[in-house]
Design an enzyme around this catalytic site. Structure first.
Site, short mmCIF file in Angstrom:
data_model
loop_
_atom_site.label_atom_id
_atom_site.label_comp_id
_atom_site.label_asym_id
_atom_site.label_seq_id
_atom_site.Cartn_x
_atom_site.Cartn_y
_atom_site.Cartn_z
CB CYS A 120 -0.99 -0.04 1.17
SG CYS A 120 -2.37 1.11 0.95
CG HIS A 151 -3.18 -2.89 4.07
ND1 HIS A 151 -2.21 -2.23 4.79
CD2 HIS A 151 -3.88 -1.96 3.39
CE1 HIS A 151 -2.32 -0.93 4.55
NE2 HIS A 151 -3.31 -0.74 3.69
CD GLU A 183 -0.17 -4.93 6.20
OE1 GLU A 183 -0.48 -3.73 6.20
OE2 GLU A 183 0.01 -5.58 5.13
#
Length: 238
Positions: free
Chosen positions: A90, A215, A217
């Site tokens: 991102c 994302h 994560e």
């Protein structure tokens, strides 16, 4: 002293100035490989010098660049990108790009490393964030979709490699039909989208670098982190 080819420990840094660096660390700690992964939160040039590879997290790209400059990290980061694997997610993807559009007044400092032009907030503002299942080439259990989380996500506008650059490999694309209400800063026609339109690219590799506009994560799925280590980091150590 053992050569890098036979080292059992791989040191991966996570730029820890702003954004989702804690989430990246938690996911990276779940990755199971024969080599142990040592994680460093990078806040200084000295931290960066310890690393074999680096992850630049999502967050606010202008803020990350400003804090990197204040920490004396911009020049070391640019040098690091030239020789070692880096993954940008991102905001990190924006920083890794060769050029960026839609930047704040005063422009956007970039690290370069990936030959693309990218647009900040290309999929819209915070309220237009969305999630979508992604087909990803090369992931473990690649027949199982990866859950993509897009928050003020950037959009790849063009692929701009020169004749001397490593080729760009598209890792995943997002069908325009999966966009919520198809409301984007850069409209995509859900009914007639060119499959080769660079704006549909949400993950790509160029040489040792990985770029994702979403994302990974923020999910419980560690497959993208494993992919980065296996496909980008370990080959660079041989």
């Amino acid at each position: 002293m053992q050569s890098s080819t036979h080292r059992e420990v791989v040191t991966v840094g996570i730029l820890a100035l702003q954004g989702a660096f804690v989430e990246h660390q938690a996911t990276l700690q779940k990755v199971s490989l024969r080599r142990r992964i040592h994680i460093v939160q990078v806040r200084t040039p000295e931290d960066l010098a310890k690393c074999d590879a680096l992850i630049i997290p999502g967050g606010e790209s202008t803020t990350i660049a400003l804090l990197a400059r204040l920490a004396g990290l911009l020049a070391p980061l640019r040098d690091f990108v030239k020789t070692k694997p880096v993954w940008g997610t991102c905001a990190g993807a924006i920083l890794l790009a060769q050029a960026a559009e839609g930047t704040k007044k005063g422009g956007q400092e970039l690290l370069g490393g990936v030959s693309v032009t990218i647009m900040r907030n290309g999929f819209g503002s915070q309220v237009e964030s969305f999630e979508a299942p992604l087909t990803v080439d090369g992931l473990r259990d690649s027949d199982r979709p990866f859950h993509g989380v897009f928050i003020r996500a950037p959009v790849v506008l063009s692929l701009d490699p020169s004749s001397n650059d490593p080729p760009i490999e598209v890792v995943s694309r997002l069908s325009a039909s999966l966009l919520p209400h198809n409301q984007t800063t850069i409209p995509l026609d859900a009914g007639n989208t060119d499959p080769n339109d660079p704006r549909t690219i949400v993950a790509l590799r160029q040489g040792r670098h990985l770029l994702t506009t979403f994302h990974p994560e923020l999910t419980k799925d560690d497959r993208f982190h494993e992919y980065f280590i296996r496909q980008c980091v370990l080959p660079s150590l041989s």
